[in-house]
Design a protein around this motif. Structure first.
Motif, short mmCIF file in Angstrom:
data_model
loop_
_atom_site.label_atom_id
_atom_site.label_comp_id
_atom_site.label_asym_id
_atom_site.label_seq_id
_atom_site.Cartn_x
_atom_site.Cartn_y
_atom_site.Cartn_z
N ALA A 362 -8.15 5.84 -0.90
CA ALA A 362 -8.23 6.34 0.45
C ALA A 362 -9.06 5.50 1.55
O ALA A 362 -8.91 5.05 2.84
CB ALA A 362 -8.59 7.73 0.68
N TRP A 427 -3.19 9.36 6.37
CA TRP A 427 -3.48 9.24 4.97
C TRP A 427 -4.79 8.95 4.57
O TRP A 427 -5.40 9.67 3.76
CB TRP A 427 -2.43 8.03 4.40
N PRO A 505 3.74 4.92 2.98
CA PRO A 505 2.23 4.53 2.54
C PRO A 505 2.39 3.87 0.91
O PRO A 505 1.55 3.09 0.48
CB PRO A 505 1.69 5.51 2.51
#
Length: 517
Positions: A362, A427, A505
């Motif tokens: 992340a 995201w 992603p």
């Protein structure tokens, strides 16, 4: 291809500076930046499988490509370059933004709309020739060739940071970014605020780097080598000094990131810098800090990172909240976008501090997404300010009526920045909250703080859109004209990248798994 990826922007900067009095100098810079982007883009070709193993004390696999030349072995200094799935996305981002900034400067669309105002302000301040004029020609409104040279210098040094596999080389490259960035702010920034902003930028950066250098030298002395990959694979420095090394490195990198409360140089620098300076600050220089924190500090002092994680996480969460609350009251567009970066970098640091696989991914994803979205916002803010000669939200309004395409792009960038699903900003923020909540216990409160920070981001960005795009036309925005073809050419790659990472992603997340962390 690692050496050309670094050498092309360097020699491009030299050539542009040498021929800065020629009309074609800007296009030499554009050509060099385009070639550098092409070279970096092909680096994944023929890459290894990304598996790191240690055999008899030597390393095998891992890096996609690596190259090493002895430089000053007695000082642990080698010209050692390497690339993997963590460093390559940041290198390609740097090359892309370098090309867009050089192209923006060469096309000169923004200067044609703001040249007269800048010329007048510069003459008032200096009593001499306008700094909006070309360095050699003195023609107001012509793009400055020396500025293109400085942009390439920043690109060269930043690329070297991401590829450096030697800690001493890493430090030299890290520091080399300071001078051209200082010159961009000091010489081409806002005539009223640039001196103070440039001085503050230099003071904070040098102070943080001195602390960081201490940590690097302690690590090298303990490990007996400056080889970054070797230290990471060996498990980092001795656990007894790991917390000390991580703390020293983290402070230095936190200044550059920037992490609250070491962030106060950033809003001033962004507000005073020219548009291309703000783009590189947001898209490249901040990434030097987060990359250093994740790969270097976390890599060579993993035990220290684990011990310091709660403190780092609390500071990151506070930064998210403070930045959101401050942005709700800011009256100036560029300063609002600058403070929003403090909040976004807070998400990156919080995700890293969580220490889980989801958290690290992340952090890396959010870092790259910010490097696409916020430069787009700064390009739009710079173009709007060039047209209206003001960045005050209270003086703007009705943009959707005066320039619908421009207003649509501003709305797109704002929605991406607040983390709308389907765009790149979602995201990193969503999985940061997930990674913090996954830790349980007190980390649940930090996850809740981050989630509330995302709510604040939505509030201040929607407030910005309401002020700028909606409402009746005001004198400042009336008749300003819509986005030009030249502007759309520069902005469209950032729009495409934001959409691509938001919708697909997976490939980027897979790349991160091939990196050394």
């Amino acid at each position: 291809m690692l050496v050309p990826a670094v050498a092309v922007p360097f020699f491009g900067a030299v050539l542009v500076w040498a021929w800065r009095d020629r009309a074609f100098a800007h296009w030499i810079g554009v050509g060099a930046a385009a070639l550098a982007l092409a070279v970096v883009a092909v680096l994944p070709v023929g890459r290894g499988n990304g598996d790191w193993v240690s055999i008899g004390g030597s390393l095998s696999g891992g890096w996609w490509h690596e190259i090493e030349f002895a430089w000053a072995p007695s000082l642990y200094l080698d010209f050692s370059l390497a690339v993997d799935g963590v460093s390559w996305p940041l290198a390609i981002l740097t090359a892309l933004l370098g090309l867009l900034c050089c192209l923006h400067n060469a096309l000169g669309a923004e200067r044609r709309t703001s040249g007269a105002l800048q010329d007048r302000l510069a003459r008032v301040e200096t009593g001499g020739p306008s700094l909006a004029a070309d360095d050699a020609s003195g023609v107001p409104g012509r793009p400055a060739a020396t500025l293109t040279s400085l942009l390439l210098a920043v690109q060269f040094a930043s690329t070297l940071v991401f590829f450096a596999d030697n800690l001493i080389l890493f430090f030299i490259a890290f520091e080399s970014v300071l001078l051209p960035m200082w010159a961009i702010i000091r010489r081409y920034g806002d005539p009223v605020a640039r001196r103070r902003a440039a001085a503050k930028f230099a003071l904070f950066t040098v102070g943080g780097s001195l602390i960081m250098a201490t940590g690097l030298f302690v690590a090298v002395a303990d490990a007996g080598t400056a080889d970054l990959g070797a230290i990471i694979v060996a498990g980092g420095v001795d656990p007894s000094i790991s917390l000390l090394v991580f703390t020293l490195l983290a402070i230095g990198f936190a200044v550059k990131a920037p992490l609250w409360p070491l962030h106060s140089w950033l809003p001033d620098a962004h507000t005073a810098a020219p548009t291309v300076g703000s783009v590189l600050l947001a898209g490249v220089l901040l990434k030097l800090g987060t990359y250093g924190l994740i790969r270097v500090a976390g890599g060579i002092a993993p035990q220290g990172a684990a011990d310091a994680a709660p403190v780092l996480a609390v500071l990151a969460a506070l930064g998210i909240l403070v930045a959101g609350l401050v942005c709700l009251s800011l009256p100036e567009l560029k300063r609002l976008i600058a403070y929003s970066s403090v909040g976004h970098m807070g998400f990156v640091v919080l995700a890293f501090a969580a220490g889980t696989e989801a958290g690290v991914r992340a952090a890396l994803f959010g870092n790259l997404a910010h490097g696409l979205i916020t430069p787009l916002l700064f390009f739009l803010a710079g173009a709007l300010k060039a047209r209206t000669h003001t960045g005050l939200l209270g003086s703007l309004g009705g943009l959707r009526l005066a320039a619908p395409a421009f207003a649509g792009l501003l709305g797109f960038a704002a929605f991406a920045s607040l983390g709308l699903p389907g765009l790149a900003g979602f995201w990193g923020e969503a999985f940061t909250v997930y990674a913090a909540a996954e830790r349980g216990g007190a980390w649940l409160a930090l996850a809740a703080a981050a989630a509330f920070g995302a709510f604040l981001a939505a509030a201040y960005l929607l407030r910005m859109l309401r002020r700028v795009s909606h409402g009746p036309l005001v004198p400042a925005t009336s008749g300003i004209g819509d986005a030009s073809t030249a502007e759309l050419v520069v902005w469209s790659p950032l729009v495409a990248g934001t959409l691509l990472l938001g919708l697909i992603p997976g490939p980027l997340l897979d790349l991160f798994s091939e990196g050394l962390l």
